[in-house]
Design an enzyme around this catalytic site. Structure first.
Site, PDB file in Angstrom:
ATOM      1  N   GLU A 118       9.028  57.896  37.090  1.00 14.72           N
ATOM      2  CA  GLU A 118       8.624  56.888  37.872  1.00 14.72           C
ATOM      3  C   GLU A 118       8.227  55.524  36.726  1.00 14.72           C
ATOM      4  O   GLU A 118       7.774  54.503  37.230  1.00 14.72           O
ATOM      5  CB  GLU A 118       7.255  57.119  38.808  1.00 14.72           C
ATOM      6  CG  GLU A 118       7.708  58.183  39.528  1.00 14.72           C
ATOM      7  CD  GLU A 118       8.977  57.711  40.569  1.00 14.72           C
ATOM      8  OE1 GLU A 118       9.104  56.431  41.145  1.00 14.72           O
ATOM      9  OE2 GLU A 118       9.719  58.479  40.791  1.00 14.72           O
TER      10      GLU A 118
ATOM     11  N   ASP B 298      18.171  55.350  40.378  1.00 15.21           N
ATOM     12  CA  ASP B 298      18.483  56.837  40.896  1.00 15.21           C
ATOM     13  C   ASP B 298      19.851  57.084  41.080  1.00 15.21           C
ATOM     14  O   ASP B 298      20.662  56.189  41.664  1.00 15.21           O
ATOM     15  CB  ASP B 298      17.751  56.975  42.255  1.00 15.21           C
ATOM     16  CG  ASP B 298      16.357  56.732  41.915  1.00 15.21           C
ATOM     17  OD1 ASP B 298      15.519  57.743  41.714  1.00 15.21           O
ATOM     18  OD2 ASP B 298      15.998  55.702  42.245  1.00 15.21           O
TER      19      ASP B 298
END
Length: 643
Positions: A124, A216
């Protein structure tokens, strides 16, 4: 002619505890597609990171995919980044675990691939200034963080188009900044638009200019339709081939070798822009907002303390412990995170397995089979009461209504937190008519004195002003009890408009059994006048989720099996919650009650829209009371694992 350097980095990730169906769907729709793309454009340069939980899943279930990916590494098309084996938020875990997380990832990755990664993907992109001390000491050269971290520190954004160096305690790491501008258009806008953006960053006479896209992998084929993803990627990468003179796809290590770094920077805490918004600027705020996230985190710290007395874990259990630090279940933003029960359950399973090993290895219970500990488990300045045996743990919070907030089964093969249910929180996107956030944590043993007209709907949907006492949230005092039991006592009031409160004494007497526990509840009118109310004794039960086949749970009441989504009001003394993969979980009273049953569900926003997520079965044992001064009512309820 000047050009711009372009790092195209894809982060492949599925969390600890992901449903097999979802893993397989994403593999089919996204990962197979991306492998085809890498092969078709093997003359270009891609950087990839495969998270630890996903790496282990692929090694077990799709080793042929990994083998093909590693071949592309041999060809020089792919550069691999390391990670933490549990894809954990590094700053929130113990310092030595940070190093262990990364070491274990590198070791497993080298065993599978033969490559030692040179950079580190930070989960993250949660950055804190002390991270270089661990990363640099492990010999990793570079990390990716977000340009929002740069600007949050106060530097001009133009510095993000180069690589820099930072240090802590004399250990250094090179930093590349992910560009938010390209992250918001790739792959959402036409390929030509992305090319124009890249070319627009060229600065004549400055060959070191750099744009980093890092995001992602699942955006291709999962977030976006697989067919459209394929056509978009082929069109975009064809443009990259035909415009090599203006845009040079490059690996991070190649960039550092050719251009080096601009200089030294020190950076504030940070992450990507949306994460900063969701966390109010600092990731650790999630542990304040979500009690369930905090509970898992503090459980991990509690197990860590036990580990320190037990010695080194066997490798298999060490990996289990590290996987239990996987970040997804510890936060919530656009993704389900802490609201996804199957992710939380996986965290607890692994922590409980490790806890049992540490207790056996360190002779934790010695000659006794019952330990009673008063400790500030959740670091809020107030003590919690922990009851531990070799087979189960009961964690009790006296300051929150004397409630049971964690109930661990430690029996081998049945590791599970039966109390792992989820409170419904107010969220910015939850402005649905009729939605009232929970005003208390959805756990067990909470006492209510409901107004006589209260019903199941009022309770489960939080109709205001129905609880006429303060016992639900009242601080309970831990009192001495008989051998093997604990007693919680509180003094509260029953309130009616226009009258002074009637004082009410409550007592909970808890005794552990070989396969559960029994709680005796007493309510006594110690006031000077009679009161009438519905006494409610509240339980919440987390059934065991079948992550492999997703077989449905159900409950049995009065001999009838019912789906957990089918609530109702019953007259009974017992209810049994069943899961095809777990023993029955029975709540049983010594007398017949009116029993309210409802599925506890929360609402979450995901990249695919709103989801209703079952969190457990809510059960309320109800008794109509009219107590005169000096009168009391008592009942006992047992929580039994049918094993």
């Amino acid at each position: 002619m000047s050009k711009v350097n372009f790092i195209f980095a894809l982060h492949f990730h599925q969390p600890t505890g992901q449903l097999k169906r979802i893993n397989e769907r994403i593999f089919e729709n996204s990962y197979k597609l991306l492998l085809d793309v890498f092969k078709s454009f093997s003359d270009l340069r891609f950087t990839i990171h495969i998270s630890g939980p996903l790496l282990l899943y692929l090694a077990k279930n799709h080793p042929e995919w990994l083998e093909e990916v590693f071949k592309l590494g041999d060809l020089g098309s792919l550069e691999f980044m390391a990670g933490s084996i549990g894809e954990s938020i590094l700053p929130i875990i113990p310092r030595d675990d940070r190093e262990l997380q990364i070491r274990e990832y590198i070791k497993i990755f080298e065993e599978l691939s033969g490559f030692k990664p040179r950079g580190l993907w930070i989960p993250e992109r949660i950055w804190e200034p002390h991270l270089p001390e661990v990363i640099g000491r492990l010999g990793l050269e570079y990390v990716f963080i977000d340009d929002s971290t740069l600007t949050k520190t106060g530097y001009p954004h133009d510095l993000a188009y180069y690589s820099w160096i930072t240090e802590d305690s004399g250990q250094v790491v090179r930093v590349f900044f992910i560009d938010a501008g390209i992250r918001y258009i790739l792959p959402w806008e036409p390929p030509q638009r992305v090319l124009e953006y890249l070319i627009g960053k060229i600065k004549e006479g400055d060959p070191a200019r750099l744009i980093l896209w890092g995001s992602d992998a699942e955006k291709f084929g999962e977030w976006m339709d697989s067919g459209h993803s394929r056509s978009w990627l082929y069109a975009f990468l064809d443009l990259m081939r035909r415009n090599r003179s203006r845009v040079s796809m490059i690996h991070p290590s190649e960039y550092l070798r050719e251009y080096g770094v601009k200089g030294l920077l020190y950076l504030d805490t940070g992450s990507y822009d949306k994460m900063l918004e969701w966390s109010r600027g600092f990731f650790r705020n999630f542990l304040v907002k979500y009690k369930e996230a905090d509970n898992m985190h503090k459980k991990m710290l509690w197990v860590k303390k036990k580990l320190e007395k037990a010695g080194d874990l066997p490798r298999e259990l060490r990996v289990e412990y590290l996987l239990a630090q996987c970040n997804d279940a510890y936060w919530h933003g656009l993704f389900g995170g802490v609201y996804l029960a199957h992710l939380r359950q996986a965290i607890y399973e692994k922590l409980i397995k490790v806890e049992r090993w540490t207790e056996e290895k360190s002779n934790y219970f010695s000659s006794e089979n019952f330990r009673k500990i008063m400790v500030d488990f959740d670091y809020d300045g107030l003590s919690e009461l922990l009851l531990e045996t070799p087979m189960q743990n009961l964690y009790i919070k006296p300051s929150d209504g004397g409630t049971l907030f964690e109930y661990d089964v430690k029996i081998k093969g049945f590791e599970h937190n039966l109390q792992d249910t989820m409170t419904r929180y107010g969220e910015p996107y939850l402005n649905k008519p009729g939605f009232n956030p929970d005003w208390y944590r959805r756990v067990s043993w909470r006492l209510h004195l409901w107004s006589p007209d209260t019903g199941l709907y009022d309770w489960i949907n939080n109709t205001p002003f129905k609880d006429m006492s303060d016992l639900a949230l009242k601080n309970h005092h831990v009192a001495p009890g008989e051998e093997g039991e604990v007693v919680l006592r509180a003094l509260g009031g029953f309130y009616q408009y226009g009258s002074p409160p009637v004082m009410v004494a409550a007592e909970k007497r808890v005794r552990l059994t070989s396969n559960g526990h029994t709680t005796l509840f007493r309510v006594r009118n110690i006031g000077d006048r009679e009161f009438t109310a519905k006494l409610g004794i509240e339980y919440h039960v987390a059934w065991k989720i079948d992550r492999e086949n997703e077989a449905k749970p159900y409950y049995i009441i009065n001999g009838v099996s019912r789906d957990v989504s089918e609530g109702g009001v019953f007259s009974t003394e017992r209810i049994t919650i069943k899961s095809p993969i777990y023993p029955g979980i029975r709540l049983e009273s010594n007398t017949q009650h009116e029993v309210w049953v409802a599925q506890l569900s929360s609402y979450s926003r995901t990249e695919k829209g709103f989801m209703e997520i079952p969190q457990g079965l809510a059960v309320m044992f109800v008794e109509q009371l009219s107590l005169k001064p000096g009168e009391e009512y008592e009942t006992s309820i047992s929580w039994i694992l049918e094993i």
